[in-house]
Scaffold this active site. Structure first.
Site, PDB file in Angstrom:
ATOM      1  N   SER A 200       0.837  -1.197   0.000  1.00 34.61           N
ATOM      2  CA  SER A 200       0.000   0.000   0.000  1.00 34.61           C
ATOM      3  C   SER A 200       0.871   1.245   0.000  1.00 34.61           C
ATOM      4  O   SER A 200       2.084   1.176   0.205  1.00 34.61           O
ATOM      5  CB  SER A 200      -0.881   0.013   1.246  1.00 34.61           C
ATOM      6  OG  SER A 200      -0.099   0.331   2.377  1.00 34.61           O
ATOM      7  N   LYS A 201       0.237   2.353  -0.225  1.00 37.80           N
ATOM      8  CA  LYS A 201       0.953   3.625  -0.231  1.00 37.80           C
ATOM      9  C   LYS A 201       1.614   3.858   1.125  1.00 37.80           C
ATOM     10  O   LYS A 201       2.712   4.399   1.216  1.00 37.80           O
ATOM     11  CB  LYS A 201      -0.035   4.741  -0.546  1.00 37.80           C
ATOM     12  CG  LYS A 201       0.583   6.118  -0.466  1.00 37.80           C
ATOM     13  CD  LYS A 201      -0.273   7.146  -1.142  1.00 37.80           C
ATOM     14  CE  LYS A 201      -0.155   8.522  -0.523  1.00 37.80           C
ATOM     15  NZ  LYS A 201       1.159   8.893  -0.035  1.00 37.80           N
ATOM     16  N   ARG A 202       0.926   3.419   2.169  1.00 36.22           N
ATOM     17  CA  ARG A 202       1.480   3.603   3.518  1.00 36.22           C
ATOM     18  C   ARG A 202       2.816   2.871   3.700  1.00 36.22           C
ATOM     19  O   ARG A 202       3.697   3.356   4.391  1.00 36.22           O
ATOM     20  CB  ARG A 202       0.473   3.147   4.581  1.00 36.22           C
ATOM     21  CG  ARG A 202      -0.121   4.326   5.341  1.00 36.22           C
ATOM     22  CD  ARG A 202      -1.314   3.932   6.163  1.00 36.22           C
ATOM     23  NE  ARG A 202      -2.426   3.523   5.305  1.00 36.22           N
ATOM     24  CZ  ARG A 202      -3.094   2.384   5.426  1.00 36.22           C
ATOM     25  NH1 ARG A 202      -2.765   1.518   6.344  1.00 36.22           N
ATOM     26  NH2 ARG A 202      -4.106   2.121   4.619  1.00 36.22           N
TER      27      ARG A 202
ATOM     28  N   ASP B  93       5.437   5.094   2.320  1.00 36.72           N
ATOM     29  CA  ASP B  93       5.741   6.222   3.210  1.00 36.72           C
ATOM     30  C   ASP B  93       6.582   5.740   4.388  1.00 36.72           C
ATOM     31  O   ASP B  93       7.542   6.385   4.802  1.00 36.72           O
ATOM     32  CB  ASP B  93       4.445   6.849   3.743  1.00 36.72           C
ATOM     33  CG  ASP B  93       3.613   7.442   2.613  1.00 36.72           C
ATOM     34  OD1 ASP B  93       4.189   7.691   1.538  1.00 36.72           O
ATOM     35  OD2 ASP B  93       2.392   7.641   2.796  1.00 36.72           O
TER      36      ASP B  93
END
Ligand code: GLU
Length: 514
Positions: A261-263, A266
């Site tokens: 996921s994008k998380r 990050d």
């Protein structure tokens, strides 16, 4: 007759294209090229609620950057256009009507509140053969009432009438034949009168049929929709043109189970998008591979190997080689861990393949950002400087740290090395060195190195200290490529001037740390 291979990449413009979507596009492209087929780009924008401005442009720019060429579709045109679903309303209307006329679909008037009430009243409520007669639709209501509701402008949807008790077979080239019972499917909404638009399912299969798609290659998350798509093909009597399905495994988190996921990006510091994305609503910026300094060839190579292998240990493969070698036989059915560290390695390898001149071109914006006027240096000088340090970096942006002393004189000298290397009398030794180097006009001369090393030995100086002091004076710290390669490129005047400055600033030793 063998069907012509026609594949499509069919993203919904609901935000930036995720790196998993890029891999799907890539596999479609490789398969099309390998088979002399066509690669289509269709924009599935029937969900106006989720439409994000700029997403379509982003998708096209991403594919362009990576060299995934489109033969037919949005931005390209072709005989089956338009390729943006929001521009195909008239086409879908006709097919929705056909299903209604054939009794394969029906009209339903249930309001969101009524549906909510049904869900609350029955555990695991599903709109299907067992419940539809209790709901408000054209099967349960008298015809006059249905006609009146429509005439009065009541909002309605069209639902697919799934027959229970059927075994639905999905032929997936990766997974083999998958059979599911039709009873578990609900009467999916195919069309909404409120937007006069079909839902994903109807638009998707009508277009796959009309656009003569031979292979549907997409992410695993669409596998649950496939039985419904098979039933829709049947409902239209299009069994003969049913595409082959390939549902690609998920990209997984680099450090565990679960979908990437994008998380994760990050959290672990890597992009999950091909290009930087500026969210039009929140203004948030998400990093992209391009802006992080990745070369498109490296990203393509890295992504190709996330879920596929060539059957041997080959890792570095150009797009042309991938086109030749790609096959679903060597695609994994299990999810692929997103090994982003390996991505850096690929970038490193592709960077080494570039000529120094090409890299110099890519390095220009970095020089500018660092306040260097590139015009002060010849293109040849810049290319040579890069050639000396490129083996040490993964990214063009990292070249600066390794090559900056070619463009800026040292402003200070790294304290720890000064203390260690600028020992008693070092200033005098460096003056001697200036004297020796002054004998030579041409600093590229292969005689300099043996001459300097010979002098150190003759005088019984400490080789490490003298060479490192020399390096400190010229570079500012004790790192960098071979010393005599550095001085050859800097040239005589610059080298001697740096030595003099260092003597002035560091004195005659021992270390006067600044
Ligand atoms: N529009 C769907 C998506 O966003 C397409 C799925 C498919 O390829 O059928 O991925």
């Amino acid at each position: 007759m063998e069907r012509k291979v026609r594949v499509r990449f069919a993203p919904s413009p609901t935000g930036p294209l995720h790196i998993g979507g890029v891999r799907t596009a890539l596999y479609n492209y490789l398969f099309a090229r390998q088979n002399g087929g066509d690669m289509l780009l269709r924009i599935e924008d029937t969900d106006s609620q989720r439409f994000v401005p700029g997403a379509e442009e982003y998708i096209i720019e991403s594919l362009n950057w990576l060299g995934i060429e489109i033969d037919e579709g949005v931005g390209k045109g072709g005989p089956h256009g338009p390729y943006r679903q929001s521009e195909r309303r008239d086409i879908y209307r006709k097919y929705v009507q056909e299903l209604l006329d054939n009794g394969k679909a029906y009209i339903a008037f249930d309001t969101p509140e009524e549906l909510e009430a049904a869900r609350n009243a029955t555990a695991n409520f599903q709109y299907d053969a067992s419940t539809r007669m209790k709901m408000r639709n054209s099967l349960s209501l008298p015809k006059e009432e249905v006609d009146k509701l429509i005439a009065d402008g009541a909002k309605y949807v069209v639902r697919f009438k799934i027959e229970p008790g059927r075994a639905v077979k999905v032929n997936d080239l990766l997974r083999g034949e998958v059979t599911i019972k039709s009873d578990i499917l609900d009467d999916k909404v195919l069309y909404k009168s409120a937007d006069d638009l079909p839902t994903y399912h109807l638009a998707n299969i009508v277009d796959d049929h009309l656009m003569e798609v031979s292979h549907v290659i997409r992410g695993e998350e669409w596998l649950p929709s496939a039985p419904l798509h098979v039933l829709l093909y049947e409902a239209f009597g299009w069994e003969d043109t049913m595409p082959n399905f390939v549902h690609l495994p998920l990209l997984l988190k680099p450090d565990g189970k679960g979908k990437l996921s994008k998380r994760d990006g990050d959290r672990l510091g890597f992009p999950v998008f091909p290009l930087e994305w500026h969210d039009p609503k929140s203004g948030d910026i998400s990093s992209g591979y391009r802006e992080k300094g990745y070369l498109p060839e490296a990203v393509v190579n890295f992504l190709a190997l996330l879920g596929w292998n060539p059957g041997d240990d080959t890792e570095i493969m150009s797009m042309e080689e991938l086109e030749k070698k790609f096959s679903f036989e060597h695609c994994s059915r299990a999810g692929a861990k997103f090994a982003y560290e390996k991505g850096k390695w690929f970038n490193h390898m592709y960077l080494q393949e570039k000529s120094d001149e090409e890299l110099a071109e890519l390095f220009m914006p970095v020089l500018e950002k660092e306040g260097v006027n590139a015009k002060d240096f010849s293109p040849r000088y810049i290319a040579k400087a890069i050639g000396l340090v490129k083996s040490r970096v993964n990214f063009v942006g990292e070249l600066w740290d390794h090559a900056k002393f070619f463009f800026k004189r040292p402003e200070s000298y790294e304290a720890k090395s000064v203390k260690k290397r600028w020992t008693e009398g070092m200033g005098g030794i460096m003056e001697e060195l200036i004297g020796i180097l002054s004998e030579y006009g041409d600093f590229t001369s292969p005689e300099i190195e043996p001459r300097v090393l010979g002098w150190i030995e003759e005088k019984g100086y400490h080789l490490g200290n003298v060479m490192n002091a020399f390096r400190l004076a010229v570079v500012g710290e004790c790192k960098g490529p071979h010393m005599f390669d550095i001085t050859a490129l800097l040239g005589k005047d610059e080298t001697l001037s740096r030595l003099r400055t260092a003597i002035n600033r560091l004195g005659y030793g021992p270390a006067v740390t600044e």
